[in-house]
Write a protein that holds these residues in place. Structure first.
Motif, PDB file in Angstrom:
ATOM      1  N   THR A  48     140.628  22.816  75.568  1.00  0.00           N
ATOM      2  CA  THR A  48     140.263  24.123  75.022  1.00  0.00           C
ATOM      3  C   THR A  48     139.959  25.030  76.208  1.00  0.00           C
ATOM      4  N   LEU A  49     139.838  26.340  75.962  1.00  0.00           N
ATOM      5  CA  LEU A  49     139.556  27.282  77.040  1.00  0.00           C
ATOM      6  C   LEU A  49     138.231  26.964  77.726  1.00  0.00           C
ATOM      7  N   SER A  50     137.198  26.718  76.961  1.00  0.00           N
ATOM      8  CA  SER A  50     135.875  26.493  77.566  1.00  0.00           C
ATOM      9  C   SER A  50     135.825  25.163  78.319  1.00  0.00           C
ATOM     10  N   ALA A  51     136.545  24.150  77.843  1.00  0.00           N
ATOM     11  CA  ALA A  51     136.593  22.869  78.549  1.00  0.00           C
ATOM     12  C   ALA A  51     137.274  23.053  79.912  1.00  0.00           C
ATOM     13  N   LEU A  52     138.326  23.873  79.909  1.00  0.00           N
ATOM     14  CA  LEU A  52     139.058  24.153  81.143  1.00  0.00           C
ATOM     15  C   LEU A  52     138.165  24.921  82.124  1.00  0.00           C
ATOM     16  N   ALA A  53     137.424  25.913  81.603  1.00  0.00           N
ATOM     17  CA  ALA A  53     136.520  26.715  82.432  1.00  0.00           C
ATOM     18  C   ALA A  53     135.444  25.830  83.051  1.00  0.00           C
ATOM     19  N   GLU A  54     134.895  24.929  82.250  1.00  0.00           N
ATOM     20  CA  GLU A  54     133.832  24.050  82.733  1.00  0.00           C
ATOM     21  C   GLU A  54     134.367  23.112  83.811  1.00  0.00           C
ATOM     22  N   ARG A  55     135.547  22.535  83.577  1.00  0.00           N
ATOM     23  CA  ARG A  55     136.113  21.595  84.551  1.00  0.00           C
ATOM     24  C   ARG A  55     136.416  22.278  85.886  1.00  0.00           C
ATOM     25  N   GLU A  56     136.892  23.530  85.836  1.00  0.00           N
ATOM     26  CA  GLU A  56     137.222  24.265  87.064  1.00  0.00           C
ATOM     27  C   GLU A  56     136.004  25.025  87.603  1.00  0.00           C
ATOM     28  N   ARG A  57     134.892  24.917  86.914  1.00  0.00           N
ATOM     29  CA  ARG A  57     133.643  25.582  87.299  1.00  0.00           C
ATOM     30  C   ARG A  57     133.780  27.088  87.498  1.00  0.00           C
ATOM     31  N   VAL A  58     134.443  27.736  86.531  1.00  0.00           N
ATOM     32  CA  VAL A  58     134.508  29.202  86.510  1.00  0.00           C
ATOM     33  C   VAL A  58     134.051  29.653  85.119  1.00  0.00           C
ATOM     34  N   SER A  59     133.820  30.967  84.965  1.00  0.00           N
ATOM     35  CA  SER A  59     133.379  31.482  83.668  1.00  0.00           C
ATOM     36  C   SER A  59     134.544  31.467  82.681  1.00  0.00           C
ATOM     37  N   ALA A  60     134.206  31.526  81.394  1.00  0.00           N
ATOM     38  CA  ALA A  60     135.241  31.546  80.365  1.00  0.00           C
ATOM     39  C   ALA A  60     136.137  32.789  80.475  1.00  0.00           C
ATOM     40  N   PRO A  61     135.572  33.992  80.683  1.00  0.00           N
ATOM     41  CA  PRO A  61     136.451  35.159  80.828  1.00  0.00           C
ATOM     42  C   PRO A  61     137.411  35.034  82.008  1.00  0.00           C
TER      43      PRO A  61
END
Lengths: 139, 139
Positions: A48-61
DNA sequence: TATTGTTATACTCTATAACTATA
DNA sequence: TATAGTTATAGAGTATAACAATA
């Protein structure tokens, strides 16, 4: 040699080698941040978008923007989640898989060529070191 | 294990360890690109703008912008070249030296702590591997 | 004329705050 | 009310093109 001295050596060599490897790309149109997303999807599958953001350690936007670029370029696709309709499942397209494979091949070829200049013992030492480095990184 | 298999292992471990090390900063207000400039000045001393751009493999306008930010933050200083007045010599301030040392210390401390969990033989193997990795990167 | 640094302009990556749709 | 995703807005890093100052 003391442990801090060994650490310092390893830190410097790791950064230098990573930098040289990162420079080996198959396509200059994809940035480092974009390629990291494609590589993550390739290794760990749909996110999901938020899982990807968390794994790459960047914000969701921030991740949303990067995903938009990659979607527009045709390297990944969004799909609505069937159960929870707030979620979008993001996965590589055939073109995205191809780009990851081409870049990984290029980096491995670059490194393989340089490793041929070493002795068999030295290569074996590096392979065992790689296993230890993996352990240090996940600790 | 074949040479390409060894290369692939080393590539993956190098990226993972570099990523973890890079996350260890002493100050979040300085970006990766900015810190790389400070580290270069720390290791290789004073540079002109174009020498710095070439070493970091970015354009001169891009480096000019990064240097502006770092100058404004007080981490480096520009000085006119006495002989060739087109040139500006860029070097670390006391504050810049301090920031580099603090970050390097933090990264080394992080790695040293994890290396203590290894055996003496394993640490020795990593130190020898670091030397080989340095050779691969400069080849 | 060539080189060094800078400014102008534009696009990507980053963040926080605010909004929409769904649970 | 909480969560997932998105849009709005702003700052930093990247590039190329064009310019000023100096050699």
């Amino acid at each position: 040699m003391t442990i801090p001295q060994q650490s310092s050596l390893l830190r410097m060599s790791t950064f230098r080698l990573a930098r040289r490897l990162r420079a080996q790309k198959s396509d200059d149109s994809v940035s480092d941040a974009q390629f990291a997303v494609l590589a993550t999807l390739s290794i760990h599958g749909e996110h999901t978008l938020s899982a990807l953001a968390e794994r790459e350690r960047v914000s969701a936007p921030s991740m949303n923007r990067t995903v938009n670029c990659l979607e527009e370029a045709g390297y990944l696709a969004r799909a609505e989640d069937a159960i929870d309709r707030r979620k979008t499942n993001i996965s590589l397209t055939a073109s995205g898989i191809e780009l990851v494979e081409a870049t990984v091949s290029k980096r491995d070829a670059w490194l393989t060529e340089r490793m041929r200049a070493l002795t068999a013992d030295e290569r074996d030492l590096l392979a065992r070191a790689a296993e230890l480095m993996g352990r240090l990184a996940t600790q």
